[in-house]
Design a protein around this motif. Structure first.
Motif, PDB file in Angstrom:
ATOM      1  N   ILE A   1       0.840  -1.199   0.000  1.00 36.91           N
ATOM      2  CA  ILE A   1       0.000   0.000   0.000  1.00 36.91           C
ATOM      3  C   ILE A   1       0.875   1.249   0.000  1.00 36.91           C
ATOM      4  O   ILE A   1       0.625   2.202  -0.751  1.00 36.91           O
ATOM      5  N   GLY A   2       1.918   1.260   0.811  1.00 43.25           N
ATOM      6  CA  GLY A   2       2.829   2.399   0.839  1.00 43.25           C
ATOM      7  C   GLY A   2       3.557   2.591  -0.479  1.00 43.25           C
ATOM      8  O   GLY A   2       3.713   3.724  -0.956  1.00 43.25           O
ATOM      9  N   LEU A   3       3.990   1.507  -1.085  1.00 39.96           N
ATOM     10  CA  LEU A   3       4.672   1.593  -2.378  1.00 39.96           C
ATOM     11  C   LEU A   3       3.735   2.129  -3.454  1.00 39.96           C
ATOM     12  O   LEU A   3       4.133   2.939  -4.294  1.00 39.96           O
ATOM     13  N   ALA A   4       2.472   1.705  -3.417  1.00 35.52           N
ATOM     14  CA  ALA A   4       1.494   2.199  -4.385  1.00 35.52           C
ATOM     15  C   ALA A   4       1.271   3.702  -4.206  1.00 35.52           C
ATOM     16  O   ALA A   4       1.161   4.439  -5.199  1.00 35.52           O
ATOM     17  N   CYS A   5       1.232   4.176  -2.961  1.00 32.21           N
ATOM     18  CA  CYS A   5       1.073   5.619  -2.714  1.00 32.21           C
ATOM     19  C   CYS A   5       2.267   6.396  -3.245  1.00 32.21           C
ATOM     20  O   CYS A   5       2.097   7.459  -3.856  1.00 32.21           O
ATOM     21  N   ILE A   6       3.458   5.888  -3.023  1.00 29.82           N
ATOM     22  CA  ILE A   6       4.662   6.571  -3.497  1.00 29.82           C
ATOM     23  C   ILE A   6       4.683   6.630  -5.022  1.00 29.82           C
ATOM     24  O   ILE A   6       4.934   7.682  -5.615  1.00 29.82           O
ATOM     25  N   ILE A   7       4.405   5.520  -5.665  1.00 30.60           N
ATOM     26  CA  ILE A   7       4.417   5.481  -7.136  1.00 30.60           C
ATOM     27  C   ILE A   7       3.334   6.402  -7.701  1.00 30.60           C
ATOM     28  O   ILE A   7       3.588   7.163  -8.649  1.00 30.60           O
ATOM     29  N   LEU A   8       2.132   6.371  -7.117  1.00 28.69           N
ATOM     30  CA  LEU A   8       1.058   7.235  -7.592  1.00 28.69           C
ATOM     31  C   LEU A   8       1.428   8.706  -7.427  1.00 28.69           C
ATOM     32  O   LEU A   8       1.172   9.526  -8.318  1.00 28.69           O
ATOM     33  N   GLY A   9       2.070   9.051  -6.320  1.00 29.44           N
ATOM     34  CA  GLY A   9       2.494  10.433  -6.103  1.00 29.44           C
ATOM     35  C   GLY A   9       3.496  10.891  -7.145  1.00 29.44           C
ATOM     36  O   GLY A   9       3.387  12.001  -7.683  1.00 29.44           O
ATOM     37  N   PHE A  10       4.476  10.044  -7.466  1.00 32.86           N
ATOM     38  CA  PHE A  10       5.465  10.432  -8.473  1.00 32.86           C
ATOM     39  C   PHE A  10       4.850  10.498  -9.876  1.00 32.86           C
ATOM     40  O   PHE A  10       5.227  11.352 -10.677  1.00 32.86           O
ATOM     41  N   VAL A  11       3.907   9.619 -10.165  1.00 36.38           N
ATOM     42  CA  VAL A  11       3.239   9.665 -11.470  1.00 36.38           C
ATOM     43  C   VAL A  11       2.427  10.956 -11.594  1.00 36.38           C
ATOM     44  O   VAL A  11       2.415  11.590 -12.652  1.00 36.38           O
ATOM     45  N   LEU A  12       1.755  11.367 -10.509  1.00 37.38           N
ATOM     46  CA  LEU A  12       0.983  12.605 -10.552  1.00 37.38           C
ATOM     47  C   LEU A  12       1.886  13.836 -10.680  1.00 37.38           C
ATOM     48  O   LEU A  12       1.465  14.863 -11.216  1.00 37.38           O
ATOM     49  N   MET A  13       3.107  13.760 -10.172  1.00 33.96           N
ATOM     50  CA  MET A  13       4.040  14.886 -10.304  1.00 33.96           C
ATOM     51  C   MET A  13       4.605  15.010 -11.715  1.00 33.96           C
ATOM     52  O   MET A  13       5.057  16.086 -12.099  1.00 33.96           O
ATOM     53  N   MET A  14       4.602  13.924 -12.459  1.00 35.30           N
ATOM     54  CA  MET A  14       5.134  13.991 -13.823  1.00 35.30           C
ATOM     55  C   MET A  14       4.195  14.794 -14.711  1.00 35.30           C
ATOM     56  O   MET A  14       3.031  14.973 -14.414  1.00 35.30           O
ATOM     57  N   GLY A  15       4.728  15.257 -15.780  1.00 39.32           N
ATOM     58  CA  GLY A  15       3.901  15.994 -16.717  1.00 39.32           C
ATOM     59  C   GLY A  15       4.780  16.835 -17.620  1.00 39.32           C
ATOM     60  O   GLY A  15       6.010  16.731 -17.612  1.00 39.32           O
ATOM     61  N   ALA A  16       4.126  17.682 -18.369  1.00 39.08           N
ATOM     62  CA  ALA A  16       4.864  18.530 -19.301  1.00 39.08           C
ATOM     63  C   ALA A  16       5.700  19.553 -18.543  1.00 39.08           C
ATOM     64  O   ALA A  16       5.337  20.002 -17.458  1.00 39.08           O
ATOM     65  N   ASP A  17       6.823  19.924 -19.126  1.00 38.53           N
ATOM     66  CA  ASP A  17       7.681  20.936 -18.526  1.00 38.53           C
ATOM     67  C   ASP A  17       7.060  22.314 -18.672  1.00 38.53           C
ATOM     68  O   ASP A  17       6.029  22.489 -19.297  1.00 38.53           O
ATOM     69  N   ALA A  18       7.730  23.302 -18.133  1.00 37.31           N
ATOM     70  CA  ALA A  18       7.214  24.662 -18.154  1.00 37.31           C
ATOM     71  C   ALA A  18       7.173  25.234 -19.568  1.00 37.31           C
ATOM     72  O   ALA A  18       6.340  26.086 -19.862  1.00 37.31           O
ATOM     73  N   ASN A  19       8.040  24.796 -20.455  1.00 35.57           N
ATOM     74  CA  ASN A  19       8.098  25.338 -21.807  1.00 35.57           C
ATOM     75  C   ASN A  19       7.574  24.369 -22.860  1.00 35.57           C
ATOM     76  O   ASN A  19       7.938  24.462 -24.021  1.00 35.57           O
ATOM     77  N   THR A  20       6.713  23.454 -22.477  1.00 34.41           N
ATOM     78  CA  THR A  20       6.158  22.499 -23.428  1.00 34.41           C
ATOM     79  C   THR A  20       4.753  22.942 -23.827  1.00 34.41           C
ATOM     80  O   THR A  20       3.900  23.174 -22.971  1.00 34.41           O
TER      81      THR A  20
END
Length: 102
Positions: A38-57
């Motif tokens: 459960i903890g590993l799933a929370c960590i992975i989900l948090g990092f996936v939600l932080m990913m995304g396009a950069d500021a200049n994309t």
């Protein structure tokens, strides 16, 4: 002359005469692994939600130094995702320190 030992293993019985019950010496139980997943799933989900396009994309996915993407300041990327990562690490600590009652 060498002295003869007074004691021998025959005097104390053989190991087959009294079977010893097998004891679980492993620290983590089934519930510990459940909490770790459960903890590993929370960590992975948090990092996936932080990913995304950069500021200049651009929305098309191309890099443009004249474009500023406001999506990097979304609530999900700044508030929710780091909270999930920290919560995942707290759950991991709980999973490691939890002991089963005997």
């Amino acid at each position: 002359m060498a002295k003869k030992n007074k004691f021998s293993a025959d005097q104390f019985g053989s190991p087959a005469s009294a079977p010893t019950p097998k004891e679980n010496n492993f620290y983590f139980g089934k519930t510990n692994f459940k909490w770790m997943l459960i903890g590993l799933a929370c960590i992975i989900l948090g990092f996936v939600l932080m990913m995304g396009a950069d500021a200049n994309t651009t929305p098309e996915g191309k890099f443009d130094p004249n474009y500023w993407n406001e999506g990097i300041f979304s609530v999900v990327r700044i508030r929710i995702a780091p909270f999930l990562v920290i919560a995942g690490f707290v759950v991991q600590i709980y999973a490691i320190l939890k002991r089963d009652k005997k």
